[in-house]
Design an enzyme around this catalytic site. Sequence first.
Site, PDB file in Angstrom:
ATOM      1  N   CYS A   1       4.947   8.886  11.468  1.00 26.26           N
ATOM      2  CA  CYS A   1       3.531   9.056  11.881  1.00 26.26           C
ATOM      3  C   CYS A   1       3.345   8.975  13.394  1.00 26.26           C
ATOM      4  CB  CYS A   1       2.656   8.014  11.199  1.00 26.26           C
ATOM      5  SG  CYS A   1       2.681   8.153   9.421  1.00 26.26           S
TER       6      CYS A   1
ATOM      7  N   HIS B   1      -4.100   7.349  15.043  1.00 26.05           N
ATOM      8  CA  HIS B   1      -3.438   7.851  13.840  1.00 26.05           C
ATOM      9  C   HIS B   1      -4.332   7.536  12.648  1.00 26.05           C
ATOM     10  CE1 HIS B   1      -0.743   8.742  10.697  1.00 26.05           C
ATOM     11  NE2 HIS B   1      -0.448   7.481  10.397  1.00 26.05           N
TER      12      HIS B   1
ATOM     13  N   ASN C   1      -3.829  10.736   5.357  1.00 28.06           N
ATOM     14  CA  ASN C   1      -2.806  10.487   6.378  1.00 28.06           C
ATOM     15  C   ASN C   1      -1.845  11.690   6.408  1.00 28.06           C
ATOM     16  OD1 ASN C   1      -0.613   9.662   7.881  1.00 28.06           O
ATOM     17  ND2 ASN C   1      -0.414   7.656   6.900  1.00 28.06           N
TER      18      ASN C   1
HETATM   19  N1  ACO Z   1      -5.730   2.574  -7.113  1.00 31.79           N
HETATM   20  C1  ACO Z   1      -6.101   1.423  -7.670  1.00 31.79           C
HETATM   21  N2  ACO Z   1      -5.462   0.252  -7.463  1.00 31.79           N
HETATM   22  C2  ACO Z   1      -4.408   0.283  -6.621  1.00 31.79           C
HETATM   23  C3  ACO Z   1      -3.967   1.471  -5.988  1.00 31.79           C
HETATM   24  C4  ACO Z   1      -4.684   2.660  -6.263  1.00 31.79           C
HETATM   25  N3  ACO Z   1      -4.352   3.840  -5.706  1.00 31.79           N
HETATM   26  N4  ACO Z   1      -2.901   1.190  -5.221  1.00 31.79           N
HETATM   27  C5  ACO Z   1      -2.677  -0.142  -5.342  1.00 31.79           C
HETATM   28  N5  ACO Z   1      -3.582  -0.691  -6.192  1.00 31.79           N
HETATM   29  C6  ACO Z   1      -3.712  -2.084  -6.604  1.00 31.79           C
HETATM   30  C7  ACO Z   1      -2.445  -2.861  -6.392  1.00 31.79           C
HETATM   31  O1  ACO Z   1      -1.551  -2.694  -7.500  1.00 31.79           O
HETATM   32  C8  ACO Z   1      -2.971  -4.281  -6.299  1.00 31.79           C
HETATM   33  O2  ACO Z   1      -3.229  -4.761  -7.603  1.00 31.79           O
HETATM   34  P1  ACO Z   1      -2.921  -6.286  -7.999  1.00 31.79           P
HETATM   35  O3  ACO Z   1      -3.800  -7.116  -7.087  1.00 31.79           O
HETATM   36  O4  ACO Z   1      -3.291  -6.357  -9.432  1.00 31.79           O
HETATM   37  O5  ACO Z   1      -1.460  -6.494  -7.704  1.00 31.79           O
HETATM   38  C9  ACO Z   1      -4.318  -4.117  -5.595  1.00 31.79           C
HETATM   39  O6  ACO Z   1      -4.663  -2.723  -5.762  1.00 31.79           O
HETATM   40  C10 ACO Z   1      -4.264  -4.456  -4.110  1.00 31.79           C
HETATM   41  O7  ACO Z   1      -3.123  -3.821  -3.508  1.00 31.79           O
HETATM   42  P2  ACO Z   1      -2.767  -4.007  -1.994  1.00 31.79           P
HETATM   43  O8  ACO Z   1      -1.518  -3.244  -1.707  1.00 31.79           O
HETATM   44  O9  ACO Z   1      -2.813  -5.451  -1.627  1.00 31.79           O
HETATM   45  O10 ACO Z   1      -4.031  -3.279  -1.302  1.00 31.79           O
HETATM   46  P3  ACO Z   1      -4.382  -3.156   0.208  1.00 31.79           P
HETATM   47  O11 ACO Z   1      -5.735  -3.674   0.425  1.00 31.79           O
HETATM   48  O12 ACO Z   1      -3.271  -3.660   1.100  1.00 31.79           O
HETATM   49  O13 ACO Z   1      -4.440  -1.571   0.396  1.00 31.79           O
HETATM   50  C11 ACO Z   1      -3.084   0.176   1.346  1.00 31.79           C
HETATM   51  C12 ACO Z   1      -3.282  -0.796   0.183  1.00 31.79           C
HETATM   52  C13 ACO Z   1      -4.266   1.107   1.370  1.00 31.79           C
HETATM   53  C14 ACO Z   1      -1.807   0.952   1.105  1.00 31.79           C
HETATM   54  C15 ACO Z   1      -3.013  -0.589   2.677  1.00 31.79           C
HETATM   55  O14 ACO Z   1      -2.125  -1.663   2.561  1.00 31.79           O
HETATM   56  C16 ACO Z   1      -2.563   0.268   3.850  1.00 31.79           C
HETATM   57  O15 ACO Z   1      -3.285   1.120   4.307  1.00 31.79           O
HETATM   58  N6  ACO Z   1      -1.378  -0.009   4.407  1.00 31.79           N
HETATM   59  C17 ACO Z   1      -0.907   0.625   5.644  1.00 31.79           C
HETATM   60  C18 ACO Z   1      -0.573   2.067   5.520  1.00 31.79           C
HETATM   61  C19 ACO Z   1      -0.079   2.550   6.868  1.00 31.79           C
HETATM   62  O16 ACO Z   1      -0.681   2.281   7.891  1.00 31.79           O
HETATM   63  N7  ACO Z   1       1.035   3.196   6.924  1.00 31.79           N
HETATM   64  C20 ACO Z   1       1.601   3.508   8.237  1.00 31.79           C
HETATM   65  C21 ACO Z   1       1.636   4.868   8.534  1.00 31.79           C
HETATM   66  S1  ACO Z   1       2.291   5.849   7.240  1.00 31.79           S
HETATM   67  C22 ACO Z   1       3.805   6.512   7.778  1.00 31.79           C
HETATM   68  O17 ACO Z   1       4.356   6.182   8.782  1.00 31.79           O
HETATM   69  C23 ACO Z   1       4.470   7.463   6.829  1.00 31.79           C
END
Ligand code: ACO
Length: 322
Positions: free
Chosen positions: A113, A249, A279
């Site tokens: 990214c 980003h 993204n």
């Molecule tokens: N729909 C519904 N529920 C979901 C989904 C979904 N699509 N995905 C995960 N959940 C659930 C999980 O299983 C979890 O359930 P549990 O509590 O029963 O275990 C709950 O939702 C919370 O999951 P978290 O992973 O803690 O959610 P979070 O608030 O962290 O959001 C996310 C997840 C959106 C992925 C976030 O962590 C994020 O944006 N991370 C960074 C992404 C990023 O910046 N990447 C860098 C660039 S990408 C690159 O370089 C390729």
Amino acid sequence: MSFARISGTGGYLPENIMTNQDLEKLVDTSDQWIRERTGIKQRHIASKDETTVDLAEKASRLAIESAGIDPSEIDLIVLATSTPDKIFPSSACILQARLDIHGCPAFDIQAVCTGFVYALTVAEKFIQTGSAKKALVVGAEVFSRILNWKDRTTCVLFGDGAGAVILEASEETGILSTHIHADGKYENLLWVPHGISDGFDQVKEGKAYVEMRGNEVFKMAVNTLGRIVDETLAANHLKKADIDWLVPHQANIRIIKATAKKLKMPMEQVVVTVDKHGNTSAASVPLALDVAVRDGRIKRGELVMLEAFGGGFTWGSVLLRY
Ligand code: ACO
């Protein structure tokens, strides 16, 4: 030494739009969860026969047109992607041939990214040292090909697209500073765990997908982007209030808001496309820049900060006077 200035921008998104409601039919998710946790409402997905270079070519032609140059004037092509069309030749070389440009250096950059920020940094050095005068710098991805469409923790986050700029040698100030970093020790927090020399069988069987420990990546991204903002301002002896536009980003609206808060910047000065594009990895920053230039928000002479964080981990920023 001359400055490197952006003289044209272009962006392209595949026609096919996939909404959160469409995803509800594929995995156990909801429009509400995706919007609340990420800010994403929809993303564009390439058709089966549409490749990274197809998207890159369309974005590049628009950037060339907006710079008012002829493709034959381009003397450097740097293309950032993690989803190249082929193992080789590079996507930059394939793009070069499509544009009927012959002989200038053309190469790919892989920084996930942060790829476009890396590519712009490299192209700027070529221009500063007089090795190039007009560079085509592209970020292009078809990330949908490396997503596991059964994994709700990743497939809802990404989209496909391409963005491009023409970077020209100029007497006028353009790029003021670039800052790029990497720390490979976080490899397995965000990766596609198979490749060419390691796990090629899994690649051939179509099992090479993005895997991410989202929560840990989220925390790292917020902290790291806060630090890169401070580093960029300090290097230029500038105050937060001097920045006119933040072009971040587009991974997650919550990460974007946290960075804007760090800059004490109202969201009106932050370019947000994550709601419509998702993204798009290396394409996200140049696509967002192109959107804000074309709709008239970013004007000539304004101070713009680009920043990104991605797999590797890699992260970086570019401060420029548009
Ligand atoms: N729909 C519904 N529920 C979901 C989904 C979904 N699509 N995905 C995960 N959940 C659930 C999980 O299983 C979890 O359930 P549990 O509590 O029963 O275990 C709950 O939702 C919370 O999951 P978290 O992973 O803690 O959610 P979070 O608030 O962290 O959001 C996310 C997840 C959106 C992925 C976030 O962590 C994020 O944006 N991370 C960074 C992404 C990023 O910046 N990447 C860098 C660039 S990408 C690159 O370089 C390729």
